[in-house]
Design an enzyme around this catalytic site. Sequence first.
Site, PDB file in Angstrom:
ATOM      1  N   ASN A   1      55.124  16.921  27.524  1.00 59.16           N
ATOM      2  CA  ASN A   1      56.199  17.496  27.129  1.00 59.16           C
ATOM      3  C   ASN A   1      55.661  18.430  26.032  1.00 59.16           C
ATOM      4  O   ASN A   1      56.453  19.041  25.325  1.00 59.16           O
ATOM      5  CB  ASN A   1      56.920  16.560  26.390  1.00 59.16           C
ATOM      6  CG  ASN A   1      56.230  15.525  25.235  1.00 59.16           C
ATOM      7  OD1 ASN A   1      55.411  15.522  25.080  1.00 59.16           O
ATOM      8  ND2 ASN A   1      57.258  14.895  24.779  1.00 59.16           N
TER       9      ASN A   1
ATOM     10  N   HIS B   1      54.800  22.539  20.120  1.00 59.73           N
ATOM     11  CA  HIS B   1      54.880  21.113  19.969  1.00 59.73           C
ATOM     12  C   HIS B   1      53.658  20.580  20.458  1.00 59.73           C
ATOM     13  O   HIS B   1      53.152  20.711  21.617  1.00 59.73           O
ATOM     14  CB  HIS B   1      56.175  20.620  21.000  1.00 59.73           C
ATOM     15  CG  HIS B   1      56.170  19.090  20.846  1.00 59.73           C
ATOM     16  ND1 HIS B   1      56.612  18.590  22.394  1.00 59.73           N
ATOM     17  CD2 HIS B   1      55.840  18.228  20.239  1.00 59.73           C
ATOM     18  CE1 HIS B   1      56.530  17.273  22.194  1.00 59.73           C
ATOM     19  NE2 HIS B   1      56.092  17.189  20.874  1.00 59.73           N
TER      20      HIS B   1
ATOM     21  N   HIS C   1      56.307  13.786  13.793  1.00 57.61           N
ATOM     22  CA  HIS C   1      57.319  12.885  14.613  1.00 57.61           C
ATOM     23  C   HIS C   1      56.620  11.637  15.092  1.00 57.61           C
ATOM     24  O   HIS C   1      57.556  10.879  15.739  1.00 57.61           O
ATOM     25  CB  HIS C   1      58.439  13.654  15.472  1.00 57.61           C
ATOM     26  CG  HIS C   1      57.851  14.218  16.710  1.00 57.61           C
ATOM     27  ND1 HIS C   1      58.303  15.545  17.017  1.00 57.61           N
ATOM     28  CD2 HIS C   1      57.007  14.008  17.777  1.00 57.61           C
ATOM     29  CE1 HIS C   1      57.622  16.087  18.243  1.00 57.61           C
ATOM     30  NE2 HIS C   1      56.831  14.996  18.596  1.00 57.61           N
TER      31      HIS C   1
ATOM     32  N   GLY D   1      65.216  20.827  22.476  1.00 57.56           N
ATOM     33  CA  GLY D   1      65.776  20.275  23.752  1.00 57.56           C
ATOM     34  C   GLY D   1      64.756  20.474  24.909  1.00 57.56           C
ATOM     35  O   GLY D   1      63.596  20.168  24.736  1.00 57.56           O
TER      36      GLY D   1
ATOM     37  N   MET E   1      63.064  22.339  28.674  1.00 55.94           N
ATOM     38  CA  MET E   1      62.829  23.690  29.029  1.00 55.94           C
ATOM     39  C   MET E   1      63.820  24.558  29.309  1.00 55.94           C
ATOM     40  O   MET E   1      63.590  25.751  29.442  1.00 55.94           O
ATOM     41  CB  MET E   1      61.983  23.601  30.197  1.00 55.94           C
ATOM     42  CG  MET E   1      60.325  22.830  30.040  1.00 55.94           C
ATOM     43  SD  MET E   1      59.579  22.856  31.916  1.00 55.94           S
ATOM     44  CE  MET E   1      59.098  24.511  32.125  1.00 55.94           C
TER      45      MET E   1
ATOM     46  N   HIS F   1      63.520  13.270  17.452  1.00 50.48           N
ATOM     47  CA  HIS F   1      62.395  14.203  17.398  1.00 50.48           C
ATOM     48  C   HIS F   1      62.627  15.374  18.464  1.00 50.48           C
ATOM     49  O   HIS F   1      62.300  16.188  18.916  1.00 50.48           O
ATOM     50  CB  HIS F   1      61.203  13.901  17.605  1.00 50.48           C
ATOM     51  CG  HIS F   1      60.797  13.301  18.909  1.00 50.48           C
ATOM     52  ND1 HIS F   1      61.892  12.329  19.755  1.00 50.48           N
ATOM     53  CD2 HIS F   1      59.582  13.297  19.632  1.00 50.48           C
ATOM     54  CE1 HIS F   1      61.266  12.054  20.860  1.00 50.48           C
ATOM     55  NE2 HIS F   1      59.915  12.613  20.841  1.00 50.48           N
TER      56      HIS F   1
ATOM     57  N   ALA G   1      65.468  15.732  22.421  1.00 53.30           N
ATOM     58  CA  ALA G   1      66.365  15.202  23.372  1.00 53.30           C
ATOM     59  C   ALA G   1      66.390  14.023  23.888  1.00 53.30           C
ATOM     60  O   ALA G   1      67.226  13.134  24.082  1.00 53.30           O
ATOM     61  CB  ALA G   1      66.769  16.213  24.646  1.00 53.30           C
TER      62      ALA G   1
END
Length: 408
Positions: free
Chosen positions: A170, A188, A281, A314, A316, A337, A339
């Site tokens: 992710n 991220h 996070h 959120g 993509m 952190h 969705a």
Amino acid sequence: MERSYNVIPTDAGVPIKAWTVGVPFDAGAEAQLRNVASLPFIHRWVAVMPDAHQGIGATVGSVVATDGAVIPAAVGVDLGCGMMAARTSLSASHLPDTLRGLRVAIEAAVPHGRTDNGGKNDRGAWRSPPPAQVEAWGRLEPRFKEIVEKHPRVGRGASIEHLGTLGTGNHFIELCLDEEDRVWIMLHSGSRGVGNRIGSYFIALAKQEMRRFFVRLPDEDLAYLPDGTKHFHDYMQAVSWAQDFAALNRELMMAQVVRALRGSGELPAFEATLEAVNCHHNYVAREHHYGKNVLVTRKGAVRARTGDLGIIPGSMGARSFIVRGLGNPESFCSASHGAGRVMSRNEARRRFTVADHAAATAGVECRKDRDVIDETPAAYKPIDDVMRAQRDLVEIVHTLRQVVCVKG
């Protein structure tokens, strides 16, 4: 404001306060939380964020305050994973009609993904780290050597080769537009392979300690290290180092992305130093809550003290948010952190097609192939529901919609 969380009573141990009203909350995650709540050193209660989903040992999206021990699995293995965002001086009108060139420029500038089983030809690592990475590693290396001297297995793998790289899963790099059509860069990632080794190693070490002292647990992945012991000290030292690695990793990538965009030939001159945010996070910190100095582990949660800026992405194809903490003490000053997943990666691959993914990410310049279906938007909880569930934890400062997304 009326209470926005549910209280889950437990037969043994502390209660669970869950900010999960109106969002999916799976039974597996609740079972894990009950296991954590039963441990004797949990402080006051366990706080659950709206993005909560089942993890290894401890639930992703949980905040656990402990008095006298740390649970390595409650921190996780992607130590220091977090977000960084910077608002640029660009606006939507400065972007080219076709955004593929910007995505290609970012992908060329930042190693991402994983090939060659992580070996020397791995495209997600540097073969020859650039000067900025070498300089940054020079600041990190002395402390890392101290850790490796005591725990050699932690040093067996990539380290500097992953500094300034994105990774897989992710993790992402995005170009976004806010409510005023200003361009943001958001990314991220965490401590990459070395953080994973540290986390996995100390989880295993804690399990060994539990067996050595005949400590029975509801789940062996909740093995803990008592405060004051050598392994506790070494773990806290290693986690602190991994968190610094992760923050530097994001800073280096942000600089690489800015250089790539400036060199793309598709944008006018711009600045990218405005309203920068860099927050973990997956981490542990010493904090004071309800009259005690405790260790707070946030696994898939951000700190949200009064005024703290944070980032809640959120998926993509969904909006993301720059938020300001409201300092709610009942969540130990925390918020979600992201969705949060509603299904496993394998389930997403079974359920969705490339066509489904392409439709869900329409209008976003991103990969639309089978290898990213596990990250398709429908695999995640609706971000608007997640934000509504934590309305007493954070306030929204900016709403971002992505136009370019780079995945590993």
